[in-house]
Design a protein around this motif. Structure first.
Motif, PDB file in Angstrom:
ATOM      1  N   LEU A  45      37.860  38.035  41.562  1.00 61.93           N
ATOM      2  CA  LEU A  45      38.686  39.395  41.652  1.00 61.93           C
ATOM      3  C   LEU A  45      40.031  39.212  41.354  1.00 61.93           C
ATOM      4  O   LEU A  45      40.773  38.472  41.886  1.00 61.93           O
ATOM      5  CB  LEU A  45      38.534  39.805  43.052  1.00 61.93           C
ATOM      6  CG  LEU A  45      37.059  39.947  43.605  1.00 61.93           C
ATOM      7  CD1 LEU A  45      36.955  40.716  44.788  1.00 61.93           C
ATOM      8  CD2 LEU A  45      36.072  41.140  42.495  1.00 61.93           C
ATOM      9  N   GLN A  78      36.183  40.842  37.817  1.00 59.76           N
ATOM     10  CA  GLN A  78      36.590  42.141  37.994  1.00 59.76           C
ATOM     11  C   GLN A  78      37.904  42.098  37.922  1.00 59.76           C
ATOM     12  O   GLN A  78      38.710  41.219  38.617  1.00 59.76           O
ATOM     13  CB  GLN A  78      36.016  43.077  38.941  1.00 59.76           C
ATOM     14  CG  GLN A  78      34.321  43.195  39.010  1.00 59.76           C
ATOM     15  CD  GLN A  78      33.800  43.784  40.243  1.00 59.76           C
ATOM     16  OE1 GLN A  78      34.220  43.782  41.389  1.00 59.76           O
ATOM     17  NE2 GLN A  78      32.485  44.300  39.983  1.00 59.76           N
ATOM     18  N   GLN A  87      41.108  46.838  44.739  1.00 60.55           N
ATOM     19  CA  GLN A  87      40.580  45.368  45.055  1.00 60.55           C
ATOM     20  C   GLN A  87      39.781  45.149  46.319  1.00 60.55           C
ATOM     21  O   GLN A  87      38.648  44.452  46.512  1.00 60.55           O
ATOM     22  CB  GLN A  87      41.695  44.500  44.852  1.00 60.55           C
ATOM     23  CG  GLN A  87      41.175  43.126  44.938  1.00 60.55           C
ATOM     24  CD  GLN A  87      42.311  41.975  44.663  1.00 60.55           C
ATOM     25  OE1 GLN A  87      43.254  41.972  45.639  1.00 60.55           O
ATOM     26  NE2 GLN A  87      42.548  41.489  43.623  1.00 60.55           N
ATOM     27  N   GLN A  90      36.762  46.500  45.926  1.00 61.29           N
ATOM     28  CA  GLN A  90      35.843  45.429  44.959  1.00 61.29           C
ATOM     29  C   GLN A  90      35.185  44.452  45.872  1.00 61.29           C
ATOM     30  O   GLN A  90      34.028  43.735  45.552  1.00 61.29           O
ATOM     31  CB  GLN A  90      36.601  44.765  43.832  1.00 61.29           C
ATOM     32  CG  GLN A  90      36.947  45.845  42.700  1.00 61.29           C
ATOM     33  CD  GLN A  90      37.625  45.462  41.707  1.00 61.29           C
ATOM     34  OE1 GLN A  90      38.571  44.378  41.857  1.00 61.29           O
ATOM     35  NE2 GLN A  90      37.964  45.926  40.404  1.00 61.29           N
ATOM     36  N   THR A  93      32.277  45.645  47.639  1.00 62.26           N
ATOM     37  CA  THR A  93      31.161  45.755  46.684  1.00 62.26           C
ATOM     38  C   THR A  93      30.597  44.380  46.567  1.00 62.26           C
ATOM     39  O   THR A  93      29.327  44.262  46.208  1.00 62.26           O
ATOM     40  CB  THR A  93      31.557  46.499  45.341  1.00 62.26           C
ATOM     41  OG1 THR A  93      32.095  47.724  45.659  1.00 62.26           O
ATOM     42  CG2 THR A  93      30.280  46.523  44.420  1.00 62.26           C
TER      43      THR A  93
END
Length: 374
Positions: A45, A78, A87, A90, A93
């Motif tokens: 990330l 990502q 973030q 993310q 996720t």
């Protein structure tokens, strides 16, 4: 449709089947099942697109390093695009998507703490990459020696400012990075070792100093514009902390026809534009952090986490204080190299950039490009 964490997926699956058809499937260690073939899924990330190296170098380099270190692992990259809250989402996720591990370049050191806590609860190990993250647990951190970066920048500043006297001190602007970052704190500490003695001796005067939220070049440009207005363009040098803030400062200087006249010191990351600015004489240098080295070390530690649940003690060079772990996050510190106009060829040798990429536009007319391009 959101993918449930492994334990919850298993419960749903078992509940939906008749007793005779129940199958026991292991979700695997590290909080995620990875790919259907039994491989692991690693999420990298990234924090933003304004620090160019993350998208052009670190992401691709890490993916390549993982391909070599663990061929069956899947790497998902990502970018939070300068949005710390995005973030955190993310990370959530990634967890619900079955992440086996997460490599996190935090968009904000404080907001990232919530993500660390969530990953810890889900038993998904987090390896911090470059940026620090505070307020939660992390397995380890891979970072270049931040104090050494600042020391190199400070040494450069001392060289450029050597002509200052008490009768006529050099007037400078200092544009820092994101306030609160471990890196920003260490860069300043390293720079100060060389700049502060000159300030105390009356040979250097700091006219403006400010932090740059999220390392945004546009904000650095605005900060520099305000400083030029405040000083009526009477600035002898600008000291920054990375290539993005250097580029923003140079944009402000360009608007006042001061590029090449007012040196910008303290670049970092060896961005392509920065390398071109160095050859043009707009930027004094850049601290090069070999991205492939960092990516390879991150891949090595990620594999250790996936296989053993922890990193080897031999990998720990020190600790990064994140306000949560004691004595701090175990860290692998990597060496850096200060580059100037006469040593930018190192980047070509290491495969970061080609001379064709560097020698475009006005840069093509520089003596270095004429020599290298024939």
């Amino acid at each position: 449709m959101r993918r449930l964490p492994c334990s919850r997926r298993l419960v749903v699956r078992l509940a939906a089947l008749p007793a005779a058809a129940l199958l026991v499937a292991a979700c695997g260690s590290g909080g995620g099942s990875g790919t259907a073939s039994g491989g692991k899924t690693v999420y990298m990330l990234l924090p933003n697109t304004t620090t160019v190296r993350f998208t052009t170098q670190d992401g691709p380099d890490f993916k390549a390093a993982m391909k070599k270190a663990m061929p069956d692992a899947k790497v998902v990259i990502q970018n939070a695009e300068n949005d710390p809250q995005k973030q955190v989402q993310q990370v959530e996720t990634a967890i619900s998507g079955g992440a086996s591990a997460t490599v996190l370049v935090a968009a904000d050191p404080y907001i990232a703490g919530g993500a660390l806590q969530k990953a810890s609860v889900a038993k998904v190990p987090v390896l911090l990459y470059d940026h620090d993250a505070r307020g939660g647990p992390a397995a380890a951190q891979v970072v270049f020696n931040s104090l050494s970066v600042g020391q190199n920048q400070g040494q450069d500043a001392a060289k450029v400012l050597a002509g200052g006297t008490t009768a006529k001190p050099k007037v400078i602007a200092r544009i820092y990075g994101n306030q609160g970052d471990y890196g920003t704190t260490q860069y300043k500490k390293g720079q100060d070792q060389y700049i502060e003695p000159l300030v105390k001796a009356g040979k250097v005067k700091v006219a403006c100093e400010t932090y740059t939220p999220n390392w945004d070049p546009a904000k650095a440009q605005s900060e520099m514009e305000q400083c030029l207005t405040k000083t009526n363009n009477k600035i002898d040098a600008v000291v920054v902390m990375n290539d993005g803030t250097a580029g923003g400062s140079i944009a402000a200087l360009k608007a006042q026809s001061l590029t090449g006249k007012v040196p910008v010191i303290g670049g970092q990351d060896a961005d392509l534009q920065a390398v071109q600015y160095i050859l043009l004489g707009y930027q004094y240098g850049t601290v090069y952090k070999p991205f492939k080295l960092q990516a390879a070390k991150a891949a090595e530690l990620t594999v250790q986490l996936l296989k053993n649940g922890k990193i080897d003690k031999s990998e720990v060079d020190g600790y990064v204080d994140n306000g949560f772990m004691k004595p701090g996050v175990p860290a692998a510190f990597l060496p850096v190299q200060d580059l100037h106009a006469d040593t930018v060829a190192t980047l070509v040798k290491d495969g970061v950039w080609t001379w064709k990429q560097i020698c475009t536009g006005p840069t093509a007319a520089t003596a270095t490009c004429k020599k290298e391009m024939g």
